[in-house]
Design a protein around this motif. Structure first.
Motif, PDB file in Angstrom:
ATOM      1  N   ASN A 107       0.845  -1.182   0.000  1.00  0.00           N
ATOM      2  CA  ASN A 107       0.000   0.000   0.000  1.00  0.00           C
ATOM      3  C   ASN A 107       0.888   1.242   0.000  1.00  0.00           C
ATOM      4  O   ASN A 107       1.680   1.426   0.926  1.00  0.00           O
ATOM      5  N   PRO A 108       0.772   2.123  -1.011  1.00  0.00           N
ATOM      6  CA  PRO A 108       1.635   3.304  -1.061  1.00  0.00           C
ATOM      7  C   PRO A 108       1.398   4.269   0.101  1.00  0.00           C
ATOM      8  O   PRO A 108       2.325   4.939   0.552  1.00  0.00           O
ATOM      9  N   THR A 109       0.171   4.331   0.594  1.00  0.00           N
ATOM     10  CA  THR A 109      -0.125   5.214   1.727  1.00  0.00           C
ATOM     11  C   THR A 109       0.600   4.748   2.977  1.00  0.00           C
ATOM     12  O   THR A 109       1.185   5.559   3.712  1.00  0.00           O
ATOM     13  N   ILE A 110       0.592   3.448   3.220  1.00  0.00           N
ATOM     14  CA  ILE A 110       1.300   2.907   4.385  1.00  0.00           C
ATOM     15  C   ILE A 110       2.802   3.113   4.223  1.00  0.00           C
ATOM     16  O   ILE A 110       3.495   3.466   5.180  1.00  0.00           O
ATOM     17  N   ALA A 111       3.310   2.905   3.024  1.00  0.00           N
ATOM     18  CA  ALA A 111       4.743   3.112   2.781  1.00  0.00           C
ATOM     19  C   ALA A 111       5.142   4.550   3.075  1.00  0.00           C
ATOM     20  O   ALA A 111       6.154   4.804   3.736  1.00  0.00           O
ATOM     21  N   GLY A 112       4.349   5.506   2.607  1.00  0.00           N
ATOM     22  CA  GLY A 112       4.641   6.913   2.868  1.00  0.00           C
ATOM     23  C   GLY A 112       4.506   7.268   4.339  1.00  0.00           C
ATOM     24  O   GLY A 112       5.329   7.993   4.897  1.00  0.00           O
TER      25      GLY A 112
ATOM     26  N   GLY B  14       9.722   2.145   6.984  1.00  0.00           N
ATOM     27  CA  GLY B  14       9.353   2.171   5.574  1.00  0.00           C
ATOM     28  C   GLY B  14      10.242   1.265   4.739  1.00  0.00           C
ATOM     29  O   GLY B  14       9.785   0.587   3.831  1.00  0.00           O
ATOM     30  N   MET B  15      11.525   1.236   5.084  1.00  0.00           N
ATOM     31  CA  MET B  15      12.464   0.376   4.361  1.00  0.00           C
ATOM     32  C   MET B  15      12.156  -1.098   4.613  1.00  0.00           C
ATOM     33  O   MET B  15      12.211  -1.912   3.690  1.00  0.00           O
ATOM     34  N   VAL B  16      11.811  -1.434   5.837  1.00  0.00           N
ATOM     35  CA  VAL B  16      11.471  -2.825   6.165  1.00  0.00           C
ATOM     36  C   VAL B  16      10.152  -3.217   5.509  1.00  0.00           C
ATOM     37  O   VAL B  16      10.022  -4.319   4.966  1.00  0.00           O
ATOM     38  N   TYR B  17       9.170  -2.333   5.547  1.00  0.00           N
ATOM     39  CA  TYR B  17       7.863  -2.618   4.945  1.00  0.00           C
ATOM     40  C   TYR B  17       8.007  -2.940   3.459  1.00  0.00           C
ATOM     41  O   TYR B  17       7.390  -3.875   2.961  1.00  0.00           O
ATOM     42  N   LEU B  18       8.826  -2.164   2.758  1.00  0.00           N
ATOM     43  CA  LEU B  18       9.002  -2.392   1.325  1.00  0.00           C
ATOM     44  C   LEU B  18      10.128  -3.374   1.014  1.00  0.00           C
ATOM     45  O   LEU B  18      10.282  -3.784  -0.128  1.00  0.00           O
TER      46      LEU B  18
ATOM     47  N   ILE C 288       9.840  10.082   1.147  1.00  0.00           N
ATOM     48  CA  ILE C 288       8.433   9.675   1.070  1.00  0.00           C
ATOM     49  C   ILE C 288       8.020   9.507  -0.384  1.00  0.00           C
ATOM     50  O   ILE C 288       7.401   8.499  -0.753  1.00  0.00           O
ATOM     51  N   THR C 289       8.391  10.474  -1.214  1.00  0.00           N
ATOM     52  CA  THR C 289       8.047  10.412  -2.628  1.00  0.00           C
ATOM     53  C   THR C 289       8.641   9.177  -3.288  1.00  0.00           C
ATOM     54  O   THR C 289       7.971   8.494  -4.070  1.00  0.00           O
ATOM     55  N   GLU C 290       9.879   8.858  -2.980  1.00  0.00           N
ATOM     56  CA  GLU C 290      10.547   7.719  -3.607  1.00  0.00           C
ATOM     57  C   GLU C 290       9.880   6.410  -3.223  1.00  0.00           C
ATOM     58  O   GLU C 290       9.686   5.531  -4.061  1.00  0.00           O
ATOM     59  N   ASN C 291       9.502   6.250  -1.962  1.00  0.00           N
ATOM     60  CA  ASN C 291       8.870   4.993  -1.541  1.00  0.00           C
ATOM     61  C   ASN C 291       7.467   4.843  -2.119  1.00  0.00           C
ATOM     62  O   ASN C 291       7.094   3.758  -2.566  1.00  0.00           O
ATOM     63  N   VAL C 292       6.705   5.919  -2.138  1.00  0.00           N
ATOM     64  CA  VAL C 292       5.363   5.862  -2.737  1.00  0.00           C
ATOM     65  C   VAL C 292       5.491   5.609  -4.241  1.00  0.00           C
ATOM     66  O   VAL C 292       4.742   4.810  -4.815  1.00  0.00           O
ATOM     67  N   ARG C 293       6.444   6.244  -4.863  1.00  0.00           N
ATOM     68  CA  ARG C 293       6.672   6.081  -6.305  1.00  0.00           C
ATOM     69  C   ARG C 293       7.090   4.644  -6.650  1.00  0.00           C
ATOM     70  O   ARG C 293       6.706   4.131  -7.700  1.00  0.00           O
TER      71      ARG C 293
END
Length: 114
Positions: A31-36, A46-50, A99-104
């Motif tokens: 989910n991009p919202t959760i990542a952001g 965020g790094m662990v989630y992705l 934040i932008t990079e992870n959502v992207r």
């Protein structure tokens, strides 16, 4: 440049890595919202989630170098408030970039699936 292109500079943190492309299905399920949200509050979450970190670490390195360079050039020993404001601005820009990079990354993975 196409979405699957990785011929760009290896220094660009906004280009998907080969590993990202190989893990397209796994990233697309996130989910991009959760990542952001996780990246905003605590970057390692965020790094662990992705399950990815190379591009995030590139951004952190650039922010550190930019902050150091600004501090080195503009430090005169008298105006610490202005230096703190510049440092806070660089940190804010870095946080927005992370934040932008992870959502992207999640969004591009979903687009690659189509």
């Amino acid at each position: 440049m196409t979405l699957n292109s990785t011929e760009s500079s290896p220094w660009n943190p906004f280009v998907p890595t080969k590993r990202d492309i190989e893990r397209t299905e796994e990233l697309a399920k996130k989910n991009p919202t959760i990542a952001g949200f996780l990246t905003f509050f605590f970057l390692p979450l965020g790094m662990v989630y992705l399950n990815r970190g190379v591009n995030n670490l590139k951004i952190v390195g650039y922010v550190f170098l930019l902050g150091f360079a600004i501090g080195l050039v503009s430090y005169d020993g008298k105006n610490d408030k202005q230096l703190n404001a510049l440092g806070n601005f660089v940190g804010l820009c870095g946080q927005i970039a992370l934040i932008t990079e992870n959502v992207r990354a999640v969004t591009l993975a979903r687009q690659r699936q189509l």
